[in-house]
Write an enzyme that holds these catalytic residues in place. Structure first.
Site, mmCIF file in Angstrom:
data_model
loop_
_atom_site.group_PDB
_atom_site.id
_atom_site.type_symbol
_atom_site.label_atom_id
_atom_site.label_comp_id
_atom_site.label_asym_id
_atom_site.label_seq_id
_atom_site.Cartn_x
_atom_site.Cartn_y
_atom_site.Cartn_z
ATOM 1 N N CYS A 73 51.171 -3.077 33.698
ATOM 2 C CA CYS A 73 52.602 -3.347 33.850
ATOM 3 C C CYS A 73 52.854 -4.723 33.235
ATOM 4 O O CYS A 73 52.157 -5.109 32.305
ATOM 5 C CB CYS A 73 53.058 -3.238 35.315
ATOM 6 S SG CYS A 73 52.431 -4.504 36.434
ATOM 7 N N ARG B 106 53.435 -3.193 40.540
ATOM 8 C CA ARG B 106 53.190 -1.790 40.197
ATOM 9 C C ARG B 106 51.759 -1.457 39.815
ATOM 10 O O ARG B 106 51.174 -0.513 40.361
ATOM 11 C CB ARG B 106 54.133 -1.353 39.068
ATOM 12 C CG ARG B 106 55.589 -1.380 39.487
ATOM 13 C CD ARG B 106 56.495 -1.145 38.307
ATOM 14 N NE ARG B 106 56.487 -2.316 37.418
ATOM 15 C CZ ARG B 106 57.151 -2.385 36.267
ATOM 16 N NH1 ARG B 106 57.837 -1.337 35.846
ATOM 17 N NH2 ARG B 106 57.124 -3.478 35.535
ATOM 18 N N ASP C 60 60.473 -1.723 37.974
ATOM 19 C CA ASP C 60 59.878 -2.928 38.545
ATOM 20 C C ASP C 60 60.617 -3.340 39.819
ATOM 21 O O ASP C 60 61.804 -3.656 39.773
ATOM 22 C CB ASP C 60 59.942 -4.060 37.513
ATOM 23 C CG ASP C 60 59.100 -5.263 37.901
ATOM 24 O OD1 ASP C 60 58.517 -5.265 39.007
ATOM 25 O OD2 ASP C 60 59.010 -6.187 37.080
#
Length: 145
Positions: free
Chosen positions: A9, A15, A114
């Protein structure tokens, strides 16, 4: 048999660590790591990512952020990103990654948004999408074994 998977990410504190640990909990014998395109090295996972993961039986407290590099890209046999933009950026920075970079939500055509600095509900939403993607990839990987 697949030996190394890298999850990517941006910051490697929300994440990708949640996805890394979710994959680890389902795939024995495969080395799974995570990294961020613009990670600040050594940072712990976000407290809300830790909390939401713990609610699902995953302890991500040992995680420390690290930045994607050529060695990580070279070692990985499969690289899973959270968004299509991450996939494109990774392939731009590391042309050797072509052919082994996919979105976690590839099969169902979704990005994992996000949740950083957003309400905890966003972490729950993102975690739910991560688990959906992890479930699909886990069955694909096990089918190849």
């Amino acid at each position: 048999m697949m030996n190394k998977i890298l999850v990517v990410c941006v910051g490697n504190i929300c994440r990708s660590p949640m996805a890394e640990y979710a994959l680890r909990s389902r795939l024995d014998g495969i080395a799974i790591a995570s990294a961020g395109l613009d990670a600040l090295e050594g940072y712990a996972a976000d407290p809300d990512a830790i909390r939401v993961s713990a609610e699902h039986g995953l302890d991500i407290t040992p995680h420390r952020a690290r930045r994607v590099n050529q060695a990580l890209v070279n070692e990985a046999e499969l690289i899973l990103t959270m968004e299509v933009t991450h996939m494109r950026e990774l392939m731009r920075r590391y042309p050797t990654s072509h052919g082994k970079v996919f979105r976690l939500g590839e099969a169902e055509d979704f990005d994992v948004p996000d949740p950083y600095r957003k309400p905890i509900e966003r972490f729950h939403d993102s975690f739910g999408l991560i688990v959906r993607g992890v479930d699909v990839w886990t069955s694909r990987i096990k089918a190849l074994a």
